[in-house]
Design an enzyme around this catalytic site. Structure first.
Site, PDB file in Angstrom:
ATOM      1  N   HIS A  35     -33.470  27.246 -30.584  1.00 52.58           N
ATOM      2  CA  HIS A  35     -33.854  26.347 -31.676  1.00 52.58           C
ATOM      3  C   HIS A  35     -33.560  26.969 -33.044  1.00 52.58           C
ATOM      4  O   HIS A  35     -33.156  26.269 -33.967  1.00 52.58           O
ATOM      5  CB  HIS A  35     -35.343  26.011 -31.563  1.00 52.58           C
ATOM      6  CG  HIS A  35     -35.796  24.949 -32.508  1.00 52.58           C
ATOM      7  ND1 HIS A  35     -35.243  23.683 -32.523  1.00 52.58           N
ATOM      8  CD2 HIS A  35     -36.756  24.957 -33.477  1.00 52.58           C
ATOM      9  CE1 HIS A  35     -35.836  22.945 -33.454  1.00 52.58           C
ATOM     10  NE2 HIS A  35     -36.754  23.696 -34.044  1.00 52.58           N
TER      11      HIS A  35
ATOM     12  N   SER B 236     -34.718  20.701 -37.527  1.00 53.47           N
ATOM     13  CA  SER B 236     -35.954  20.426 -36.813  1.00 53.47           C
ATOM     14  C   SER B 236     -36.744  19.320 -37.520  1.00 53.47           C
ATOM     15  O   SER B 236     -36.265  18.204 -37.671  1.00 53.47           O
ATOM     16  CB  SER B 236     -36.765  21.719 -36.669  1.00 53.47           C
ATOM     17  OG  SER B 236     -37.777  21.592 -35.699  1.00 53.47           O
TER      18      SER B 236
ATOM     19  N   ASP C 189     -32.308  24.884 -26.344  1.00 51.82           N
ATOM     20  CA  ASP C 189     -33.386  24.721 -27.327  1.00 51.82           C
ATOM     21  C   ASP C 189     -34.683  24.436 -26.572  1.00 51.82           C
ATOM     22  O   ASP C 189     -34.821  23.402 -25.926  1.00 51.82           O
ATOM     23  CB  ASP C 189     -33.040  23.574 -28.269  1.00 51.82           C
ATOM     24  CG  ASP C 189     -33.969  23.459 -29.468  1.00 51.82           C
ATOM     25  OD1 ASP C 189     -35.184  23.725 -29.301  1.00 51.82           O
ATOM     26  OD2 ASP C 189     -33.495  23.096 -30.555  1.00 51.82           O
TER      27      ASP C 189
END
Length: 276
Positions: free
Chosen positions: A256, A98, A227
């Site tokens: 995610h 991320s 996601d």
């Protein structure tokens, strides 16, 4: 004993350093608003495979110093460079999830790959999260304004609510773990509010196209196609068009937080990539 590296601007960055010191180093960079603790399962798994595993708390996150200024992607990358240099690491596998995927990408853009063997971008924010004329597949600024408002108004409740889309717990058949949700909040609340607010701009508005173009090492791009935090279209599917040595793995239906929800599969795929 606590491990800290003091950066060039005097900020103390906390890090964990597990496994054999003579093993190939894997350096993990965490997502927002978490800490190095997000990587504990990976660090134990890979240390047991003979790797030296290192994860740090980004400035203003976790146990690192909470600073008022310089909570931006360039500084995150320079902090990572200071950690790598202080530990004198070479032949490093850089793994970023991320926001951490942005951090390791910007590290390559600013510091090159002389110390890097491979790169792994997991549910990562590059090339650009924000919707612009040149990036129509991105998310509108209102999404990030909402994250800012939720974080400022009631951070602990916002973080708890965020776990639902983060881990795909709003999907049919999802096995919800209240422990995972509680630990997400715990890690988030350890960080400083000002730095976390600044970091929202860093992960959403930083443009990584030029950094990705500098990547000249084998790169794993791994993403879930469900996601809900970093949609795959403007992220992984765009990244693999820029990085010449990219290998794409898509987890069908994955969320995610797949390093947690698909932990064993992810660990095995990352190990295969590192050994391949």
């Amino acid at each position: 004993m606590r491990n800290f590296v003091t950066t060039k601007d005097g900020t103390r960055i906390f890090y964990k350093d597990w496994g054999p010191r003579d093993g190939q180093p894997i350096v993990f960079s965490h997502g927002w608003p978490l800490s190095a603790d997000a990587w504990d399962a990976q660090m134990v798994f890979f240390a047991n495979q003979g790797f030296r595993t290192i994860a740090h708390d980004r400035r203003s996150h976790g146990r690192s110093d909470q600073v008022w200024d310089n909570n931006n992607m360039d500084q995150y990358a320079d902090d990572l460079a200071d950690v790598i240099a202080a530990l004198d690491l070479h032949d490093v596998v850089l793994v970023g999830h991320s926001t951490g995927g942005g951090e390791v990408t910007r590290y390559v853009g600013r510091h090159g790959t002389s110390r890097v063997a491979k790169l792994a971008l997991i549910g990562a924010v590059p090339p650009l999260m924000l919707k612009t004329e040149a990036n129509p597949g991105g998310l509108p600024i209102e999404v990030f304004d909402g994250i800012r408002k939720g974080t400022f108004d009631n951070r602990s409740q916002f973080f708890k609510d965020l776990t639902i889309p983060f881990y795909g717990y709003n999907r049919e058949g999802a096995a919800i773990s209240e422990g995972v949700r509680d630990d997400f909040v715990r890690q988030g609340i350890m960080g400083g509010l000002k730095g976390q607010l600044d970091s929202i701009r860093a992960f959403s508005e930083s443009d990584f196209h030029a950094d990705l173009a500098r990547v000249d090492v084998p790169t794993l791009v791994l993403h879930g196609d469900d996601d809900q935090i970093v949609p795959i279209g403007a992220a992984a599917l765009s990244t693999v068009k820029i990085v010449t040595q990219a290998m794409l793995i898509v987890y069908e239906g994955a969320d995610h937080g797949l390093t947690v929800t698909h932990q064993d599969r992810f660990n095995a795929d990352l190990l295969d990539f590192i050994n391949g």
